[in-house]
Design a protein around this motif. Structure first.
Motif, PDB file in Angstrom:
ATOM      1  N   CYS A   9       0.835  -1.210   0.000  1.00  0.00           N
ATOM      2  CA  CYS A   9       0.000   0.000   0.000  1.00  0.00           C
ATOM      3  C   CYS A   9       0.866   1.255   0.000  1.00  0.00           C
ATOM      4  O   CYS A   9       0.552   2.244  -0.673  1.00  0.00           O
ATOM      5  N   LEU A  10       1.973   1.217   0.752  1.00  0.00           N
ATOM      6  CA  LEU A  10       2.873   2.365   0.756  1.00  0.00           C
ATOM      7  C   LEU A  10       3.538   2.555  -0.611  1.00  0.00           C
ATOM      8  O   LEU A  10       3.764   3.692  -1.044  1.00  0.00           O
ATOM      9  N   GLY A  11       3.810   1.451  -1.287  1.00  0.00           N
ATOM     10  CA  GLY A  11       4.359   1.546  -2.643  1.00  0.00           C
ATOM     11  C   GLY A  11       3.374   2.214  -3.583  1.00  0.00           C
ATOM     12  O   GLY A  11       3.744   3.078  -4.382  1.00  0.00           O
ATOM     13  N   ALA A  12       2.108   1.833  -3.470  1.00  0.00           N
ATOM     14  CA  ALA A  12       1.070   2.473  -4.291  1.00  0.00           C
ATOM     15  C   ALA A  12       0.953   3.950  -3.943  1.00  0.00           C
ATOM     16  O   ALA A  12       0.854   4.811  -4.832  1.00  0.00           O
ATOM     17  N   ALA A  13       0.994   4.257  -2.636  1.00  0.00           N
ATOM     18  CA  ALA A  13       0.880   5.656  -2.203  1.00  0.00           C
ATOM     19  C   ALA A  13       2.034   6.486  -2.767  1.00  0.00           C
ATOM     20  O   ALA A  13       1.825   7.632  -3.193  1.00  0.00           O
ATOM     21  N   ALA A  14       3.236   5.922  -2.785  1.00  0.00           N
ATOM     22  CA  ALA A  14       4.395   6.661  -3.300  1.00  0.00           C
ATOM     23  C   ALA A  14       4.214   6.990  -4.775  1.00  0.00           C
ATOM     24  O   ALA A  14       4.544   8.101  -5.210  1.00  0.00           O
ATOM     25  N   CYS A  15       3.679   6.034  -5.543  1.00  0.00           N
ATOM     26  CA  CYS A  15       3.470   6.285  -6.977  1.00  0.00           C
ATOM     27  C   CYS A  15       2.449   7.401  -7.198  1.00  0.00           C
ATOM     28  O   CYS A  15       2.592   8.210  -8.110  1.00  0.00           O
ATOM     29  N   PHE A  16       1.424   7.445  -6.367  1.00  0.00           N
ATOM     30  CA  PHE A  16       0.412   8.498  -6.519  1.00  0.00           C
ATOM     31  C   PHE A  16       0.923   9.851  -5.993  1.00  0.00           C
ATOM     32  O   PHE A  16       0.491  10.898  -6.442  1.00  0.00           O
ATOM     33  N   LEU A  17       1.820   9.789  -5.029  1.00  0.00           N
ATOM     34  CA  LEU A  17       2.218  11.007  -4.318  1.00  0.00           C
ATOM     35  C   LEU A  17       3.342  11.779  -5.013  1.00  0.00           C
ATOM     36  O   LEU A  17       3.338  13.015  -5.009  1.00  0.00           O
ATOM     37  N   LEU A  18       4.291  11.070  -5.589  1.00  0.00           N
ATOM     38  CA  LEU A  18       5.503  11.757  -6.046  1.00  0.00           C
ATOM     39  C   LEU A  18       5.273  12.840  -7.106  1.00  0.00           C
ATOM     40  O   LEU A  18       5.962  13.859  -7.066  1.00  0.00           O
ATOM     41  N   PRO A  19       4.333  12.699  -8.053  1.00  0.00           N
ATOM     42  CA  PRO A  19       4.131  13.810  -9.005  1.00  0.00           C
ATOM     43  C   PRO A  19       3.702  15.118  -8.332  1.00  0.00           C
ATOM     44  O   PRO A  19       3.877  16.190  -8.905  1.00  0.00           O
ATOM     45  N   ALA A  20       3.148  15.042  -7.118  1.00  0.00           N
ATOM     46  CA  ALA A  20       2.677  16.259  -6.456  1.00  0.00           C
ATOM     47  C   ALA A  20       3.477  16.590  -5.200  1.00  0.00           C
ATOM     48  O   ALA A  20       3.165  17.566  -4.523  1.00  0.00           O
TER      49      ALA A  20
ATOM     50  N   LEU B  16      10.383   5.955 -16.468  1.00  0.00           N
ATOM     51  CA  LEU B  16       9.077   5.328 -16.215  1.00  0.00           C
ATOM     52  C   LEU B  16       8.144   6.326 -15.540  1.00  0.00           C
ATOM     53  O   LEU B  16       8.509   6.963 -14.553  1.00  0.00           O
ATOM     54  N   ASP B  17       6.942   6.443 -16.075  1.00  0.00           N
ATOM     55  CA  ASP B  17       5.945   7.326 -15.472  1.00  0.00           C
ATOM     56  C   ASP B  17       5.604   6.815 -14.063  1.00  0.00           C
ATOM     57  O   ASP B  17       5.522   5.605 -13.858  1.00  0.00           O
ATOM     58  N   PRO B  18       5.394   7.721 -13.104  1.00  0.00           N
ATOM     59  CA  PRO B  18       5.104   7.266 -11.727  1.00  0.00           C
ATOM     60  C   PRO B  18       3.876   6.353 -11.639  1.00  0.00           C
ATOM     61  O   PRO B  18       3.878   5.412 -10.843  1.00  0.00           O
ATOM     62  N   TYR B  19       2.877   6.609 -12.449  1.00  0.00           N
ATOM     63  CA  TYR B  19       1.683   5.759 -12.384  1.00  0.00           C
ATOM     64  C   TYR B  19       1.940   4.388 -13.016  1.00  0.00           C
ATOM     65  O   TYR B  19       1.356   3.396 -12.603  1.00  0.00           O
ATOM     66  N   VAL B  20       2.816   4.351 -14.015  1.00  0.00           N
ATOM     67  CA  VAL B  20       3.189   3.057 -14.611  1.00  0.00           C
ATOM     68  C   VAL B  20       4.057   2.270 -13.632  1.00  0.00           C
ATOM     69  O   VAL B  20       3.970   1.045 -13.571  1.00  0.00           O
ATOM     70  N   SER B  21       4.858   2.997 -12.845  1.00  0.00           N
ATOM     71  CA  SER B  21       5.744   2.304 -11.902  1.00  0.00           C
ATOM     72  C   SER B  21       4.987   1.645 -10.747  1.00  0.00           C
ATOM     73  O   SER B  21       5.591   0.928  -9.952  1.00  0.00           O
ATOM     74  N   LEU B  22       3.672   1.877 -10.678  1.00  0.00           N
ATOM     75  CA  LEU B  22       2.838   1.103  -9.728  1.00  0.00           C
ATOM     76  C   LEU B  22       3.037  -0.394  -9.933  1.00  0.00           C
ATOM     77  O   LEU B  22       3.131  -1.163  -8.963  1.00  0.00           O
ATOM     78  N   ALA B  23       3.109  -0.805 -11.206  1.00  0.00           N
ATOM     79  CA  ALA B  23       3.240  -2.232 -11.528  1.00  0.00           C
ATOM     80  C   ALA B  23       4.547  -2.811 -11.018  1.00  0.00           C
ATOM     81  O   ALA B  23       4.659  -4.017 -10.814  1.00  0.00           O
TER      82      ALA B  23
END
Lengths: 32, 148
Positions: A9-20, B16-23
């Motif tokens: 879940c923290l990995g997912a949060a990091a992906c959503f968070l870093l662009p902002a 890699l796009d941050p949203y793609v790096s979810l995978a």
């Protein structure tokens, strides 16, 4: 298994968070 | 912090796009959490819950100082094509990454609820049991005070 799910879940949060947001060694807690 | 640095370097090194790096990041972090518990936290805590707190604190301090050593204390972020894109919602202009983060967090929480449905904590009494225990205690207290 719960630790794995929690960090996933923290990995997912990091992906959503870093662009902002930003990252440095003291951001959040170390395991985040 | 680990995951944020992972996403940062995936973007900087592989583009890699941050949203793609979810995978990539979600399975990697799952593996990191599983292995950390299996080989460090679980072993060092000796089966006691309160030790888990101490061990995770120790791991956190080690990781934080390791990151300070490796990456210094610089603040880093990434630039994407949509970083400064805004979406008008009513009279407000909301940044697109924040909207995506909001719905992403909601979706993640929904998936987590599906994977791990809420259960009563083991050992906790149900509400009717608590009520009847309270009623017994109240009955005992009133009978002892009302008796002559």
């Amino acid at each position: 298994m719960s630790f794995g799910i929690g960090l996933a879940c923290l990995g997912a949060a990091a992906c959503f968070l870093l662009p902002a947001y930003y990252v440095n060694p003291t951001v959040a807690t170390a395991l985040c | 912090m680990m995951a944020l640095y992972g996403v940062y370097y995936l973007q900087r090194s592989l583009g890699l796009d941050p949203y793609v790096s979810l995978a990539v990041m979600v399975p990697m972090m799952f593996a990191a959490g599983y292995l950390a518990y299996r080989y460090v936290i679980g072993v060092a805590s000796h089966g006691r819950d309160e030790n888990i707190l101490l061990v995770t604190l120790g791991v956190a301090i080690v990781l934080e100082n390791l990151a300070l050593f490796l990456f210094k204390s610089d603040t880093r972020t990434i630039d994407t094509a949509y970083t400064f894109t805004t979406v008008p919602i009513g009279s407000a202009m909301i940044a697109l990454p924040k909207i995506v983060a909001f719905f992403g967090a909601a979706a993640t929480a929904g998936i987590l609820l599906l994977v791990m449905p809420p259960r009563p904590i083991s050992g906790a009494r149900s509400a009717p049991a608590r009520r009847s225990a309270k009623a017994r205690a109240w009955s005992a207290s009133t009978s002892s005070t009302s008796s002559p």
